[in-house]
Structure formats: structure tokens, C-alpha cells
Motif scaffolding. Structure first.
Motif, short mmCIF file in Angstrom:
data_model
loop_
_atom_site.label_atom_id
_atom_site.label_comp_id
_atom_site.label_asym_id
_atom_site.label_seq_id
_atom_site.Cartn_x
_atom_site.Cartn_y
_atom_site.Cartn_z
N PHE A 65 3.34 -0.66 3.96
CA PHE A 65 3.03 0.68 3.46
C PHE A 65 4.35 1.35 3.12
O PHE A 65 5.23 1.48 3.97
CB PHE A 65 2.30 1.50 4.53
N ALA B 202 0.85 -1.19 0.00
CA ALA B 202 0.00 0.00 0.00
C ALA B 202 0.89 1.24 0.00
O ALA B 202 2.10 1.15 0.17
CB ALA B 202 -0.93 0.00 1.21
N GLY B 203 0.28 2.39 -0.19
CA GLY B 203 1.02 3.65 -0.15
C GLY B 203 1.20 4.31 -1.51
O GLY B 203 1.88 5.33 -1.62
N CYS C 168 6.55 4.71 1.81
CA CYS C 168 6.43 6.16 1.91
C CYS C 168 7.74 6.82 1.52
O CYS C 168 8.77 6.15 1.35
CB CYS C 168 6.01 6.58 3.32
N ALA D 116 -4.57 2.67 5.07
CA ALA D 116 -3.66 1.55 5.32
C ALA D 116 -3.70 1.15 6.79
O ALA D 116 -3.69 -0.05 7.12
CB ALA D 116 -2.25 1.92 4.90
N LEU E 288 -2.62 6.94 3.96
CA LEU E 288 -2.00 6.36 5.15
C LEU E 288 -3.06 5.87 6.12
O LEU E 288 -2.95 4.77 6.68
CB LEU E 288 -1.09 7.39 5.81
#
Length: 269
Positions: A220, A192-193, A222, A210, A207
Motif C-alpha cells: 500500500f 494498492a493505495g 501513501c 487494503a 486504506l
């Protein structure tokens, strides 16, 4: 019961401001770890700063095949010494053939700089602009980390192809999870992200989604950082990094984790 998720920051080593922001978040316990770009002149100094954290946080290798200077010098991959844009790399017919051996030589050079500076293999491997999903990189991963060796984990593909950007990455990653798991690699998944970083206001909702929805051990990614002159010279993703840092460092993010019964995994998980 507490649900644990991984938060991994990309691009450690890209610029001093990026590295400093990531170290700050690691110190706050807001990240599981970070993946490192080893091709820049400051890498030995940045490696020395993160080395004491190895074992406590996850420290990985961020394979880079686009837009930066080539560590291995000029080749069919980087005729002028600079790595190509992703579109040309993924579709080499646009710029002429790229020899597999030249791609592998570049990856070998980046990997060697990681090991030389940190004295250890990476905990995991991922790719700048997701280049680790490319078939030529999959071949390198299998050769560099043969079956039975102490293999790093790999960043897996996004779980759902929702939105054009996620769909494009999912297309690049087609078959990756299945083939690399069959080869014996552990994957950090689901991923994710992914969002349009030209719209920084989207980071906080992505965020939060998630935090609420990622399963146990989900990932996640970033890109937090502080903007400095070297970042401005090296990468187009700039101001949004400050936004990501502010959100991740905030009390509100800490409170959202507590409300959701979520903990950020450390590097030992």
C-alpha cells in the motif's frame, strides 16, 4: 495467522514537513518504509535523519523525472533546467525528442546522491508519478543493477485496472512486472493505495480496503506529510497529506489492523 502487508510512504525529502511526518509514522511503527527524493537542497540533512533507521525500515529511492528542478542540469529532458510534466515525458512528441542518455544521466545523478548520503544502495526503487514504469527507466534499471548484483526490489504494477486513474497507471505499467521479474528483480506487489487525492475523504476507505483485502506482503503506497512553505512551492498535493498522516497515526487505524489480523511489515521482511 497474522497477515503482513507493506505500507510505504512516498516523497521523503520533498519538503521538511513531509519528511518529519514520515519519520513520526516510522517511529510509531505505522510504516514499513519510505522512498526518498534526493534532488532537493535539504537532502543531505534529511538523509542524516533517516540513516540511523536503515536496516530496520525499508529506505528506497523515489526516481523523479517530472515537475521539479533537474539534478543533472539542462538537457533535452530539462531544456530550462526543470523536469517536464508527466504527459510531455510519456509522450515526448508533444515537446520534441528526449535523448535516452539525458534521462539516464538524471537518474544516475539522483542515485549517486542517495548512495553518497546514506552509504548504501536503496532497499527498493519506485517512481514519482510512477515514472519507473516508463520503458526508458526500465532500461536504466537493468543497466544500473546488472544480473547477479545486490539488486533493490521494485514497486510493481496495480493488480486491477478499476477506475480511470488506476487504469491509466496500469497502461503505463503494461508488461513491467513480467519483464522485470524475467530480468531477475523482486517486485513489491500487488500495489494498492491509488485514489483521487483531490478527494481526501477517500483515503480512509481505500486504506481500510487494503487492510482487509491485500494478500501477504502486498503493498500500500501513501503520501503522508505536514504542509509547509517548501511543500507549497514544490508540489500541488498538499492538504491531503495531513489527512493521510492523521488517519495513519490514529488509534482507529491501529484497531482496524488488529481486527483484521494484519501486521505492518518492517524493513527486514
Amino acid at each position: 495467522m497474522t497477515r503482513r502487508i507493506r505500507l510505504i510512504a512516498d516523497d521523503y525529502g520533498l519538503a521538511p514537513g513531509v519528511s518529519a511526518a514520515i519519520l513520526d509514522l516510522l517511529d510509531r511503527g505505522r510504516l514499513t518504509g519510505t522512498s526518498c527524493m534526493t534532488g532537493f537542497p535539504e537532502w543531505p540533512q534529511e538523509a542524516a535523519r533517516i540513516k540511523p533507521l536503515c536496516g530496520r525500515v525499508a529506505v528506497g529511492l523515489h526516481l523523479t523525472l517530472t515537475d521539479q528542478l533537474a539534478v543533472a542540469g539542462r538537457s533535452s529532458l530539462a531544456p530550462e533546467g526543470r523536469l517536464p510534466p508527466l504527459r510531455s515525458l510519456a509522450l515526448p512528441v508533444l515537446r520534441g525528442p528526449i535523448a535516452e542518455r539525458d534521462v539516464h544521466a538524471e537518474l544516475d545523478a539522483q542515485y549517486s546522491r542517495f548512495v553518497e548520503a546514506l552509504g548504501r544502495r536503496p532497499d527498493f526503487v519506485d517512481g514519482h508519478q510512477h515514472v519507473h514504469f516508463l520503458p526508458v527507466v526500465r532500461t536504466w534499471l537493468r543497466a544500473r543493477f546488472p544480473e547477479g548484483a545486490d539488486r533493490p526490489a521494485l514497486r510493481g504494477a496495480p493488480a486491477l485496472a478499476v477506475g480511470s486513474k488506476v487504469a491509466a497507471i496500469a497502461a503505463l505499467a503494461a508488461g513491467f512486472n513480467r519483464s522485470m521479474q524475467s530480468a531477475g528483480f523482486t517486485l513489491f506487489e500487488p500495489l494498492a493505495g491509488i485514489y483521487d487525492w483531490r478527494q481526501p475523504e477517500k483515503f480512509a476507505p481505500v486504506l481500510q480496503a487494503a487492510v482487509e483485502g491485500l494478500p501477504e506482503r502486498g503493498l500500500f503506497m501513501c503520501h503522508p506529510g505536514h504542509v509547509d512553505e517548501r511543500l507549497r512551492a514544490r508540489d500541488t498535493m498538499q492538504g491531503v497529506r495531513e489527512v493521510e498522516f492523521a488517519v495513519l497515526a490514529s488509534d482507529e487505524f491501529g484497531a482496524s489492523l488488529a481486527r483484521a489480523g494484519v501486521a505492518i511489515m518492517d524493513g527486514k521482511g
